[in-house]
Write an enzyme that holds these catalytic residues in place. Structure first.
Site, PDB file in Angstrom:
ATOM      1  N   GLY A   1      -5.042   1.661   7.989  1.00 53.39           N
ATOM      2  CA  GLY A   1      -6.109   0.606   7.588  1.00 53.39           C
ATOM      3  C   GLY A   1      -6.139   0.280   5.995  1.00 53.39           C
ATOM      4  N   ASP A   2      -6.071   1.278   5.315  1.00 53.53           N
ATOM      5  CA  ASP A   2      -6.076   1.261   3.669  1.00 53.53           C
ATOM      6  C   ASP A   2      -5.194   0.073   3.342  1.00 53.53           C
ATOM      7  OD1 ASP A   2      -6.981   1.508   1.142  1.00 53.53           O
ATOM      8  OD2 ASP A   2      -5.057   2.858   1.054  1.00 53.53           O
ATOM      9  N   CYS A   3      -3.981   0.397   3.982  1.00 54.46           N
ATOM     10  CA  CYS A   3      -2.800  -0.411   3.599  1.00 54.46           C
ATOM     11  C   CYS A   3      -2.843  -2.195   4.107  1.00 54.46           C
ATOM     12  CB  CYS A   3      -1.464  -0.077   4.123  1.00 54.46           C
ATOM     13  SG  CYS A   3      -1.098   1.725   3.346  1.00 54.46           S
TER      14      CYS A   3
END
Length: 134
Positions: free
Chosen positions: A28-30
């Site tokens: 999710g960070d990406c």
């Protein structure tokens, strides 16, 4: 994009809610950063240096915690459960530039973005994020 990735990697048929919250946050960070960078590319002529500064202003634990607090009231029950799992997950790392509370809230938000990505809900991710950062 997800369909292309599914073609090459074994993520088909996996229920995103069965994936660990820190793995969802890792992905999710990406996803979150990709949406932010795509938005910056689409919002007028700016130098790469300026876009990079704006990106850093929105892609850090403190900013993500603020955005998460704005988004949370609009989460479905399932999204809220994913968020809480991510927020409450015990991580061996911490942010160098924010307090632990902001870092955990940001991890919860990243978990939701990973969940949206794997469940094919990118429209929801983009629309909800844009509704709180405008």
């Amino acid at each position: 994009m997800l369909e292309t990735i599914k073609k090459y990697y074994d993520i088909t048929g996996k229920d995103p809610s069965s994936i660990g919250p820190l793995k969802l946050a890792y992905l999710g960070d990406c996803v979150y950063e990709l949406i932010i960078r795509t938005t910056l590319m689409d919002t007028g002529e700016r130098s790469v240096k300026k876009m990079n500064k704006l990106d850093h202003d929105l892609v850090n634990a403190t900013a993500q915690a603020t955005i998460a607090k704005r988004m949370e009231p609009f989460f479905t029950e399932e999204e809220r459960a994913v968020f809480k799992r991510g927020r409450n997950a015990k991580s061996n790392s911490a942010s160098k530039h924010s307090d632990i509370q902001a870092y955990r809230i940001a991890t919860g938000l990243e978990s939701v973005f990973g969940y949206w990505y794997l469940s094919g809900q990118m429209d929801r991710a983009v629309e909800l994020l844009h509704s709180v950062i405008d």
